[in-house]
Design a protein around this motif. Structure first.
Motif, PDB file in Angstrom:
ATOM      1  N   CYS A  49     -27.257 -44.830  12.959  1.00  0.00           N
ATOM      2  CA  CYS A  49     -26.346 -44.695  13.911  1.00  0.00           C
ATOM      3  C   CYS A  49     -27.995 -43.770  14.792  1.00  0.00           C
ATOM      4  O   CYS A  49     -27.873 -43.046  14.298  1.00  0.00           O
ATOM      5  CB  CYS A  49     -26.062 -43.589  12.375  1.00  0.00           C
ATOM      6  N   SER A  55     -16.673 -39.546  13.761  1.00  0.00           N
ATOM      7  CA  SER A  55     -17.279 -39.437  12.332  1.00  0.00           C
ATOM      8  C   SER A  55     -15.839 -39.477  11.671  1.00  0.00           C
ATOM      9  O   SER A  55     -16.777 -40.486  10.606  1.00  0.00           O
ATOM     10  CB  SER A  55     -17.272 -37.587  12.575  1.00  0.00           C
ATOM     11  N   ARG A  66     -17.928 -42.226   7.896  1.00  0.00           N
ATOM     12  CA  ARG A  66     -17.852 -41.759   6.932  1.00  0.00           C
ATOM     13  C   ARG A  66     -17.416 -42.537   6.536  1.00  0.00           C
ATOM     14  O   ARG A  66     -18.051 -43.947   5.369  1.00  0.00           O
ATOM     15  CB  ARG A  66     -17.620 -41.374   6.934  1.00  0.00           C
ATOM     16  N   LEU A  80     -21.767 -38.466  11.508  1.00  0.00           N
ATOM     17  CA  LEU A  80     -22.015 -38.833  10.312  1.00  0.00           C
ATOM     18  C   LEU A  80     -21.513 -37.755  10.240  1.00  0.00           C
ATOM     19  O   LEU A  80     -20.914 -37.835   8.995  1.00  0.00           O
ATOM     20  CB  LEU A  80     -23.571 -39.621   9.553  1.00  0.00           C
TER      21      LEU A  80
END
Length: 179
Positions: free
Chosen positions: A40, A70, A74, A95
């Motif tokens: 990421c 986010s 997740r 994240l």
């Protein structure tokens, strides 16, 4: 030049050496064939180095865009359960601490990376247990995520079920809701 990003440039030899050094580090951290490794980062030279290093270590890269919501990131991390995450500040922020819990994080923005002293030579694929069937083969339990019209992720059970047309995806959701 092999890779150019803004004012940064890497020749093929520099890119290969950096990717190999990081790959050796990932192998030391336990990356094995087909193991998902999340990455990421914002688009950058470290992102290119990271993707190549994951592949050279035998891992399966799990791309996560820090621009995504986010909640979506997740959900993907929870579903894929990577044990290792390569990131930068933008990736960590996107994240959030909850998604980073239980995952070994390797920061690719480090000025003097801990993997710099590793060998710049290619990892030995036979030592890693990599064979030709590993090359280009879909990973078991691979999922593809699309966004519905409201921006919520829609997981599909396998790559083969990927719908490229949004109308088809909406049609499938309506059918599922009607059942």
């Amino acid at each position: 030049m092999t890779v150019v990003h803004g004012k940064e440039r890497l020749s093929y030899d520099e890119l290969n050496a950096r990717a190999n050094q990081l790959a050796h580090h990932l192998i030391e951290l336990g990356v094995r064939p087909d193991q998902p490794v999340a990455i990421c980062l914002e688009r950058s030279l470290p992102m290119v180095v990271g993707v190549l290093a994951i592949l050279k270590a035998g891992g399966a890269y799990l791309p996560l865009d820090p621009a995504y919501p986010s909640e979506r990131l997740r959900q993907i991390v929870d579903d894929a359960k990577p044990k290792l995450l390569l990131c930068d500040v933008a990736g960590r922020t996107a994240l959030g601490a909850e998604a980073l819990a239980g995952v070994t994080v390797v920061d690719l923005e480090t000025a003097t990376p801990s993997w710099a002293p590793r060998s710049p030579s290619n990892p030995d694929p036979h030592t890693l247990g990599l064979t030709m069937p590993h090359v280009g083969r879909p990973i078991a339990n691979t999922r593809v995520y699309l966004l519905d019209g409201d921006g919520a992720p829609v997981p599909f059970g396998a790559v083969g079920e990927l719908c490229l047309h949004s109308a088809m995806a909406a049609y499938k959701r309506r059918l599922a809701a009607a059942s």
